[in-house]
Motif scaffolding. Structure first.
Motif, PDB file in Angstrom:
ATOM      1  N   TRP A  74       0.828  -1.207   0.000  1.00 43.41           N
ATOM      2  CA  TRP A  74       0.000   0.000   0.000  1.00 43.41           C
ATOM      3  C   TRP A  74       0.861   1.255   0.000  1.00 43.41           C
ATOM      4  O   TRP A  74       0.557   2.227  -0.698  1.00 43.41           O
ATOM      5  N   HIS A  78       1.291  -0.139  -4.471  1.00 43.05           N
ATOM      6  CA  HIS A  78       1.321  -1.481  -5.048  1.00 43.05           C
ATOM      7  C   HIS A  78       2.324  -1.622  -6.185  1.00 43.05           C
ATOM      8  O   HIS A  78       2.192  -2.517  -7.025  1.00 43.05           O
ATOM      9  N   THR A 176      -4.752  -1.304   7.644  1.00 38.17           N
ATOM     10  CA  THR A 176      -4.103  -0.114   7.075  1.00 38.17           C
ATOM     11  C   THR A 176      -4.951   1.125   7.311  1.00 38.17           C
ATOM     12  O   THR A 176      -4.429   2.186   7.682  1.00 38.17           O
TER      13      THR A 176
END
Length: 297
Positions: A74, A78, A176
């Motif tokens: 992230w 990516h 996240t």
């Protein structure tokens, strides 16, 4: 606390915003340094510059480093799937770029503020935040928002099959996102407290009453819209134009539109900027005292 591609851009925007928010204090500081002599008070000891660098070094950089370790996919939008795809030295460059970006943004906006071009200092903040939002919304391939709203490579790869709603819900329930909430409350909360606090502090200095054209609450709202809402809207518009017309034609048309909105002397953005009370004179101009303020004509 944001992907590494956008972190230096955000840092530049934050640094520039801090300098503009403390514009009046920076002028007074410059006078005091010149009055006492640079040997008795170094410009490097400027408290507003020091606090800007502390914000970057103690909040922006560590939270970004944590996410780079905890969620490397992230944090790189990516580009890298895991730690094996990230060179160890990249973490060092990432954290350093955040501090350097804040420094450059502050110094650039400070320069414009001191020479009497505060509006161009404000445009440094607009530019930094526009690039930040455009990177997060569009990115380099039109999938910026998909990359940001995907917690892992699998979620990013399945975005089309899962749909927008399911993908966003999956991200909102990920670790996240929880980390972003915790870090965001510290980083953004401290940032806003500093910006608003420095604006209010500057409005209390001599001469500020003449520059501030609206109530303080309204001025804070205008300043926030000008620094955050306007660049976000611009990033959305630029992304739409690029999708429809392609990179060159889309960005070219957006640049023309942005110039019309921002640069003319009678543009609406300039008019709103003039209400907030940021000084537009050179720092060498003598500060207005209570006596001169009350003197007629």
């Amino acid at each position: 606390m944001i992907p590494v591609q956008a972190a230096p851009l955000w840092a530049y925007g934050i640094g520039a915003t801090f300098a503009v928010a403390a514009g009046r204090q920076l002028r007074w500081w410059e006078r005091s340094v010149r009055g006492e002599g640079v040997r008795t008070r170094s410009r490097a000891a400027n408290p507003y510059l020091a606090l800007t660098l502390l914000h970057a070094a103690l909040l922006l950089a560590p939270t970004g480093a944590y996410l780079l370790w905890q969620a490397p996919s992230w944090a790189t939008m990516h580009v890298a799937r895991d730690h094996d795809g990230i060179w160890a030295g990249f973490a060092l460059f990432h954290t350093g770029s955040v501090v350097v970006g804040s420094l450059l943004g502050f110094l650039a906006a400070r320069l414009f503020v001191l020479v009497g071009a505060g509006y161009w200092g404000y445009l440094q903040a607009v530019a930094g935040h526009f690039l930040l939002f455009f990177t997060l919304i569009h990115g380099w391939d039109g999938n910026g928002y998909r990359r940001v709203l995907s917690a892992d490579p699998r979620a990013f790869a399945g975005w089309s099959a899962d749909g927008v709603v399911n993908s966003c819900l999956a991200f909102a329930t990920s670790g996240t996102f929880l980390a972003l909430l915790v870090f965001g409350s510290a980083v953004i909360g401290t940032m806003l407290l500093a910006e608003i606090g420095w604006l209010v502090e500057g409005w209390r200095l001599p001469g500020a009453a003449a520059d501030l054209k609206v109530p303080r609450v309204v001025a804070v709202a205008i300043a926030g819209a000008g620094v955050y809402v306007l660049p976000f809207a611009g990033a959305l518009g630029a992304s739409a134009l690029v999708r429809v017309l392609g990179w060159w034609a889309g960005l070219g048309l957006f640049a023309v539109a942005a110039g019309v909105v921002l640069l003319p002397a009678r543009s609406p953005v300039r008019a709103l900027y003039g209400l907030v009370g940021i000084p537009d004179g050179h720092w060498r101009a003598e500060p207005e005292t209570a006596a001169t303020a009350s003197r007629p004509g």
